[in-house]
Design an enzyme around this catalytic site. Structure first.
Site, PDB file in Angstrom:
ATOM      1  N   LYS A 160       0.847  -1.200   0.000  1.00 55.85           N
ATOM      2  CA  LYS A 160       0.000   0.000   0.000  1.00 55.85           C
ATOM      3  C   LYS A 160       0.885   1.254   0.000  1.00 55.85           C
ATOM      4  O   LYS A 160       0.721   2.145  -0.830  1.00 55.85           O
ATOM      5  CB  LYS A 160      -0.932   0.005   1.209  1.00 55.85           C
ATOM      6  CG  LYS A 160      -1.957   1.112   1.156  1.00 55.85           C
ATOM      7  CD  LYS A 160      -2.786   1.200   2.415  1.00 55.85           C
ATOM      8  CE  LYS A 160      -2.095   2.090   3.434  1.00 55.85           C
ATOM      9  NZ  LYS A 160      -2.887   2.360   4.624  1.00 55.85           N
ATOM     10  N   ASP A 179      -6.509   0.735   0.346  1.00 52.34           N
ATOM     11  CA  ASP A 179      -6.684   1.143   1.749  1.00 52.34           C
ATOM     12  C   ASP A 179      -8.116   0.768   2.148  1.00 52.34           C
ATOM     13  O   ASP A 179      -8.807   0.078   1.393  1.00 52.34           O
ATOM     14  CB  ASP A 179      -6.398   2.643   1.925  1.00 52.34           C
ATOM     15  CG  ASP A 179      -7.509   3.501   1.339  1.00 52.34           C
ATOM     16  OD1 ASP A 179      -8.324   2.981   0.530  1.00 52.34           O
ATOM     17  OD2 ASP A 179      -7.590   4.689   1.684  1.00 52.34           O
TER      18      ASP A 179
END
Ligand code: SF4
Length: 251
Positions: A160, A179
């Protein structure tokens, strides 16, 4: 009188048994696994979703304040389980005191813990910030690397964070940021039926054109913050409402 060859009879029996067994197996066999791609990934539907996102969020971008890739790396580490607004408040003074990887790498850990405490999980984040800074300094000459493979060698950095930094700071489409917003909305829009962020990213990378990966991540995050919120999505304000058949739609 000729005697029937025993061997032949036994061979015939074996063939019959084998056929029966094969038939049973075929009947009992599970059907081949269906493709796991979500039904909502028809290319025309995906193109319509992308067009609606462009219409609603033409200028979506990362909301973490930063002046370079290194600052974005630190801000992204601090943003775990914390709002971007809070991170920006903290980094406003933090980046003045620690202007580069060297400064963070040799920080006093207990001082740094106090400084980043408002972002939560400050002990772990201090370790990650200092570890990543040391990695950048010692292994990459003070510059955040430009490949996912390299960036993942930094402590506290997973895909991420890698995608945020590579996409936003360098414009490199290394993948799609997954996310909490992307996780939720990709499922609501039936672009994936997975819960594991790695699998969600793989699903999205298969259906979203690579040229859109960076912008799509920003747009979905903006949509999640402004309209498609976790508890009560504002479906009445959503320009994708006609394309969305999420179970928790509010209209
Ligand atoms: S219609 Fe509602 S649930 Fe669907 S994407 Fe829009 S805000 Fe989210």
């Amino acid at each position: 009188m000729a005697t029937k060859p025993k061997k032949k009879k036994s061979a015939q029996k074996n063939v019959t048994r084998a056929k029966t067994k094969a038939t049973k197996q075929t009947k009992g066999a599970k059907a081949p696994a269906k493709p796991t791609r979500a039904a909502g990934t028809d290319p025309k539907r995906v193109a319509a979703i992308l067009a609606k996102l462009d219409e609603a969020y033409p200028n979506a971008t990362c909301e973490l304040n930063h002046k370079n890739a290194f600052e974005l790396l630190i801000a992204t580490i601090l943003s775990a389980q914390c709002t971007d607004v809070r991170v920006n408040q903290v980094t406003e003074t933090l980046f003045k005191k620690y202007p580069d990887a060297k400064a963070f790498a040799y920080a006093n850990p207990s001082e740094l813990e106090k400084e980043i405490r408002p972002t939560g999980f400050f002990r772990n984040k201090t370790k990650s910030v200092m570890g990543a800074s040391k990695g950048v300094l010692e292994n990459f000459g003070g510059e955040v690397p430009r490949t996912m493979e390299e960036i993942l060698t930094l402590p506290g950095v997973a895909r991420k964070t890698g995608n945020v930094v590579l996409g936003t700071a360098y414009g490199i489409p290394s993948g799609i940021v997954v996310d909490t917003h992307v996780h939720r909305i990709a499922n609501r829009l039936d672009l994936t039926r997975n819960e594991d962020p790695k699998k969600i990213e793989q699903d999205l990378m298969q259906v979203i054109p690579k040229v859109k990966w960076i912008q799509f991540s920003h747009q979905i995050i903006w949509h999640g913050r402004r309209v498609c919120q976790a508890r009560k999505p504002k479906c009445v304000d959503c320009n994708m409402e006609s394309l969305c058949y999420a179970k928790d739609k509010t209209i």
